[in-house]
Write an enzyme that holds these catalytic residues in place. Sequence first.
Site, mmCIF file in Angstrom:
data_model
loop_
_atom_site.group_PDB
_atom_site.id
_atom_site.type_symbol
_atom_site.label_atom_id
_atom_site.label_comp_id
_atom_site.label_asym_id
_atom_site.label_seq_id
_atom_site.Cartn_x
_atom_site.Cartn_y
_atom_site.Cartn_z
ATOM 1 N N ASP A 49 0.832 -1.197 0.000
ATOM 2 C CA ASP A 49 0.000 0.000 0.000
ATOM 3 C C ASP A 49 0.869 1.251 0.000
ATOM 4 O O ASP A 49 1.998 1.229 0.514
ATOM 5 C CB ASP A 49 -0.885 0.041 1.252
ATOM 6 C CG ASP A 49 -1.999 -0.990 1.205
ATOM 7 O OD1 ASP A 49 -2.288 -1.485 0.109
ATOM 8 O OD2 ASP A 49 -2.573 -1.277 2.266
ATOM 9 N N ASP A 91 -7.230 2.462 8.177
ATOM 10 C CA ASP A 91 -5.906 3.041 8.407
ATOM 11 C C ASP A 91 -6.044 4.552 8.573
ATOM 12 O O ASP A 91 -7.153 5.101 8.529
ATOM 13 C CB ASP A 91 -4.929 2.674 7.287
ATOM 14 C CG ASP A 91 -5.357 3.172 5.910
ATOM 15 O OD1 ASP A 91 -6.033 4.219 5.830
ATOM 16 O OD2 ASP A 91 -5.014 2.516 4.910
#
Length: 307
Positions: A49, A91
């Site tokens: 990511d 997140d």
Amino acid sequence: MNPGRARRPAPPPGLLVVDKPAGWTSHDVVGKARGLVGTRKVGHAGTLDPMATGVLVLGIERATKLLGHLALDTKTYLATIRLGVATTTDDAEGEELSAADAGGVTDAAIDAGVAALTGDISQVPSTVSAIKVDGRRAYERVRAGEEVELAARPVRVGRFDVVDRRREGAVLDLDVVVDCSSGTYVRALARDLGAGLGVGGHLTALRRTRVGPFTLAHARTVETLVGEAEGDAGRASLSLDLDAATDTAFPRRDVDAAGADDLAHGRPLPASGVPGTTAVFGPDGHVVGLVADSDGRARPVLVLAPA
């Protein structure tokens, strides 16, 4: 092309292990590497990511063929989980969904929650994952405003250790080490731990320290690679050449010249008796290809010898 200017030769095949910086996509790293090593033939394995840092394995030239055969099914991460806040992306890049005071969460409750998420578990991936839903990435659908529901899938979390705990007002930050199988989302571990404790949770930092046999010890930063490319060599060097990469990633088998010639031409070898894929090296010490035992013979999986 200027006829008076010699074309730079292609780099040797091998692996470039990069310590990916935060904010870069895996594709960004591939694009940068193409310029640094001097070839368009660059591919990556084990996507990271943008918010994550750490080990990203790139294949260069003929080694791009190797990427699909590498045993990269186990990974290690260092991460920070914040308890007390849940977000839309699980997140720190997402919007806040809920907040609760995590000050009363006990160490014993945390340990029990972590234990419940260790071992063979069923995990619902984060909705902003790259999993495809009817041909489109889940994160693309979420960003387009669609509701996305992903099915739970079996994953293995071999290690989930809390190495530090920091209480800061209403939130509680946990530094953790996670060993897990491919397909495990550490963001989802943060989400599920927070949900199980009744306070919500999300990931604030993620660093991959290992993917398969490749670790941060093999990796170099983009800044280091740029410095090499700007030096006398004119390009960044590889982390592992093709021979070292295959010797690191697979059991090794040495054969004589006749065996090397057979494999180079796609012919099977006598069975090795070793389960899985084996790297075959010729008498000159260079890798010829990969084989796997089948029906009493070691049959070619991938021929790597140059044409």
